[in-house]
Enzyme design. Structure first.
Site, short mmCIF file in Angstrom:
data_model
loop_
_atom_site.label_atom_id
_atom_site.label_comp_id
_atom_site.label_asym_id
_atom_site.label_seq_id
_atom_site.Cartn_x
_atom_site.Cartn_y
_atom_site.Cartn_z
N HIS A 5 1.28 -19.12 -22.96
CA HIS A 5 0.13 -20.47 -23.60
C HIS A 5 -1.00 -20.13 -22.94
CE1 HIS A 5 -1.35 -23.97 -25.67
NE2 HIS A 5 -2.07 -23.99 -24.39
N ARG B 247 14.55 -47.54 -27.62
CA ARG B 247 13.11 -48.10 -28.46
C ARG B 247 12.02 -48.08 -27.75
NH1 ARG B 247 16.99 -51.14 -31.20
NH2 ARG B 247 18.23 -50.22 -33.14
N LYS C 223 0.90 -37.66 -25.63
CA LYS C 223 1.37 -36.63 -26.76
C LYS C 223 3.24 -35.50 -26.30
CE LYS C 223 -1.78 -33.94 -29.25
NZ LYS C 223 -2.58 -33.12 -29.33
N ASN D 284 -8.58 -28.46 -28.93
CA ASN D 284 -7.87 -27.05 -29.93
C ASN D 284 -8.62 -25.64 -29.14
OD1 ASN D 284 -5.14 -28.64 -30.08
ND2 ASN D 284 -6.38 -29.57 -31.96
N HIS E 254 -7.31 -22.88 -29.40
CA HIS E 254 -5.86 -22.70 -29.45
C HIS E 254 -5.29 -22.30 -30.72
CE1 HIS E 254 -6.17 -24.63 -26.29
NE2 HIS E 254 -4.14 -25.00 -25.96
N ARG F 111 -10.30 -35.81 -30.57
CA ARG F 111 -9.25 -34.80 -29.44
C ARG F 111 -9.43 -33.43 -30.08
NH1 ARG F 111 -4.20 -38.56 -26.96
NH2 ARG F 111 -3.62 -36.00 -26.13
N GLU G 257 -5.73 -38.77 -31.82
CA GLU G 257 -5.27 -37.28 -32.20
C GLU G 257 -6.19 -37.61 -33.94
OE1 GLU G 257 -4.71 -33.76 -30.66
OE2 GLU G 257 -5.31 -32.68 -32.30
N GLU H 206 -7.25 -23.86 -19.91
CA GLU H 206 -7.38 -25.13 -20.05
C GLU H 206 -8.55 -26.09 -18.89
OE1 GLU H 206 -6.12 -26.57 -23.11
OE2 GLU H 206 -4.08 -25.22 -22.65
N HIS I 197 -2.27 -19.54 -30.46
CA HIS I 197 -1.42 -20.12 -31.18
C HIS I 197 -0.78 -18.75 -31.99
CE1 HIS I 197 -1.80 -24.76 -30.53
NE2 HIS I 197 -0.84 -23.86 -29.46
N LYS J 135 -10.56 -35.16 -19.73
CA LYS J 135 -9.41 -35.20 -20.79
C LYS J 135 -8.97 -36.64 -20.65
CE LYS J 135 -4.61 -34.72 -22.81
NZ LYS J 135 -3.97 -33.74 -23.07
N1 LIG Z 1 2.29 -33.33 -24.42
C1 LIG Z 1 0.73 -32.82 -24.49
O1 LIG Z 1 -0.77 -32.98 -24.42
C2 LIG Z 1 0.82 -30.86 -23.99
C3 LIG Z 1 -0.22 -30.10 -23.84
C4 LIG Z 1 -0.79 -29.02 -23.37
C5 LIG Z 1 0.84 -28.77 -23.26
N2 LIG Z 1 1.92 -28.94 -23.36
C6 LIG Z 1 3.30 -28.35 -23.35
O2 LIG Z 1 3.49 -28.19 -22.06
C7 LIG Z 1 3.67 -26.95 -21.77
C8 LIG Z 1 3.91 -26.22 -20.96
O3 LIG Z 1 3.36 -26.47 -19.22
P1 LIG Z 1 3.83 -25.82 -18.28
O4 LIG Z 1 3.00 -24.66 -18.54
O5 LIG Z 1 3.36 -26.44 -16.98
O6 LIG Z 1 5.10 -25.10 -18.73
P2 LIG Z 1 6.42 -25.37 -17.83
O7 LIG Z 1 6.74 -26.85 -17.21
O8 LIG Z 1 7.74 -24.70 -18.19
O9 LIG Z 1 5.66 -24.98 -16.58
C9 LIG Z 1 5.42 -23.39 -16.46
C10 LIG Z 1 6.62 -22.59 -15.26
O10 LIG Z 1 6.29 -22.96 -14.08
C11 LIG Z 1 7.49 -23.16 -13.73
N3 LIG Z 1 6.86 -24.91 -12.45
C12 LIG Z 1 6.29 -25.72 -12.98
N4 LIG Z 1 5.41 -26.20 -11.65
C13 LIG Z 1 6.05 -25.88 -10.25
C14 LIG Z 1 5.57 -25.55 -9.34
N5 LIG Z 1 5.09 -26.53 -8.60
N6 LIG Z 1 5.95 -24.91 -8.05
C15 LIG Z 1 7.32 -23.37 -9.15
N7 LIG Z 1 7.52 -23.38 -10.28
C16 LIG Z 1 6.81 -24.68 -10.82
C17 LIG Z 1 8.49 -24.04 -14.29
O11 LIG Z 1 9.64 -23.71 -13.68
C18 LIG Z 1 8.11 -23.18 -15.49
O12 LIG Z 1 8.81 -21.73 -14.83
C19 LIG Z 1 5.16 -26.49 -23.75
O13 LIG Z 1 5.66 -26.83 -23.93
C20 LIG Z 1 3.31 -27.07 -24.26
O14 LIG Z 1 3.40 -27.60 -25.41
C21 LIG Z 1 1.78 -30.78 -23.46
ZN LIG Z 2 -3.56 -25.95 -24.21
#
Ligand SMILES: NC(=O)c1ccc[n+]([C@@H]2O[C@H](COP(=O)([O-])OP(=O)(O)OC[C@H]3O[C@@H](n4cnc5c(N)ncnc54)[C@H](O)[C@@H]3O)[C@@H](O)[C@H]2O)c1
Ligand SMILES: [Zn+2]
Length: 371
Positions: free
Chosen positions: A280, A137, A159, A261, A264, A257, A253, A201, A268, A243
């Site tokens: 993305h 929990r 999030k 988007n 986006h 917040r 949100e 971003e 998307h 942020k």
């Molecule tokens: N929680 C939130 O508020 C929020 C906001 C935006 C995006 N997201 C989520 O985040 C995700 C996208 O994040 P991302 O782009 O970091 O994706 P990811 O975690 O898949 O990383 C992208 C790639 O980079 C690699 N990588 C990461 N750090 C590295 C490093 N230092 N050296 C070498 N390789 C590295 C990873 O292994 C992966 O292959 C999506 O799932 C999205 O929905 C969440």
């Molecule tokens: Zn984004």
């Protein structure tokens, strides 16, 4: 309504050495974002000492940084350190992976006083946070972001979640971390296209909230393209500050917040139509350009605002557009979970550094898309 006019942004607080600290002011759930060159046992100590810890990461980041992070947690006085590395990529962001995190936690005797460390990009971060939100929990977690996108966006704000076959991020919870520890040296191994996704971003945040920061980005395109260390740190600090302010104003949100988007809604749709072959951040960059063009056509956005944003996107190496089936893009707009009751809501920038949420009639969107 101008949603972002009241945001005031200050710089980070310098700490010992080269560290900087920002606080996300959420009352009893307030936490610090520490920006440093390298991760240290000293910074981890307040969250790890005497506790059972578990590191959740992906295969890429695990190969690079798991052993070092494990040692640092030991040095920080962790009672035990369990680890779990799943296959890198969005495909692994599933309930099955969340279940395996929770089951490993049981196997390694994590209890309600234990803490999970999300090490990696947004995928490990979102899932480590979600597992922490639901395990027994809810237990504590710490974000150790390694992608630029995770450093400036996904690790801040609480999030957490995972995908369903029906769509991205359909399962989740708000669960704030205890701490976000950004070690800038991690970016040295990040591929260029992933760096650019984080940059999209950053540009987004500047465009909707902070014109002087946007101008600073424009003046430093060469440093951005060269991934200059000092300027990258500057961008991370600034974007985290923006942020954090938004999260403080609207944690769950319910209102402002939603301006995050920006870009986006079209973004998307582009991602979906490309069957996720575009990343993305690439979708967000092209999505910002599309909503700028549509807003200009509708007389809502001055030409100068459109020109500046598109130029920065282009000059930093991000895409301005994708050649895709526009009927499919239009249909995909309606499957976005943020599209409510058939209405197409978009964030626009009627002025540089300010955002508004507006509704466009479907006919206007169709006309813009030329269908
Ligand atoms: N929680 C939130 O508020 C929020 C906001 C935006 C995006 N997201 C989520 O985040 C995700 C996208 O994040 P991302 O782009 O970091 O994706 P990811 O975690 O898949 O990383 C992208 C790639 O980079 C690699 N990588 C990461 N750090 C590295 C490093 N230092 N050296 C070498 N390789 C590295 C990873 O292994 C992966 O292959 C999506 O799932 C999205 O929905 C969440
Ligand atoms: Zn984004």
């Amino acid at each position: 309504m101008n949603l972002s006019r009241s945001i005031f942004v200050s710089g980070g607080v310098p700490l010992q050495g080269n560290d900087q600290k920002l606080t996300v002011g959420l009352g009893d759930r307030a936490y610090d974002i520490i920006l440093s060159d390298v991760l240290t046992a000293e910074n981890l100590k307040p969250f790890a000492a005497g506790r059972s810890c578990m590191i959740v990461t992906d295969s890429n980041v695990g190969n690079l940084y798991l052993a070092e992070t494990f040692s640092l947690l030991k040095d920080a006085g962790a009672a035990s350190v369990a680890t779990l590395a799943f296959q890198a990529g969005e495909e692994a962001k599933t309930l099955a992976t969340v279940e395996s995190i929770c089951r490993t936690a049981v196997e390694k005797h994590l209890d309600r006083k234990s803490v999970i460390f999300g090490l990696g990009g947004g995928v490990p971060g979102d899932m480590a946070g979600f597992a922490a939100a639901i395990y027994m929990r809810g237990i504590d977690f710490v974000q150790l972001p390694t992608s630029l996108l995770a450093m400036v966006d996904s690790s801040i704000g609480g999030k957490t979640g995972c995908d369903l076959p029906e769509g991205k991020n359909l399962i989740g919870a708000f669960h704030q971390p205890l701490s976000v520890q950004i070690a800038a040296d991690r970016l040295k191994t990040l591929p260029d296209e992933q760096y650019l996704c984080g940059l999209a971003e950053i540009i987004k945040c500047a465009a909707i909230m902070d014109e002087p920061f946007f101008a600073e980005l424009e003046a430093n395109v060469e440093k951005i393209r060269a991934r200059d260390d000092g300027f990258t740190r500057r961008m991370i600090l600034k974007t985290c500050t923006l942020k954090a302010k938004i999260v403080e104003l609207d944690e769950k949100e319910g209102g402002i917040r939603a301006i995050l988007n920006y870009g986006h809604t079209f973004g998307h749709a582009l991602e979906k139509v490309s069957e996720f072959s575009i990343l993305h951040g690439q979708g967000v960059a092209a999505g910002m350009c599309m909503v700028l063009e549509m807003g200009e056509k509708s007389g809502l956005i001055p030409g100068e605002v459109v020109r500046r944003q598109k130029a920065l996107i282009r000059n930093t190496g991000l895409p301005e557009s994708y050649d895709m089936d526009r009927e499919k893009v239009y249909q995909a707009l309606f499957s976005d979970k943020k599209t409510v009751g058939g209405k197409l809501r978009f964030v626009i920038t009627p002025e540089m550094g300010h955002a508004e949420i507006v509704t466009f009639q479907p006919e206007v969107v169709r006309e813009y898309l030329g269908i």
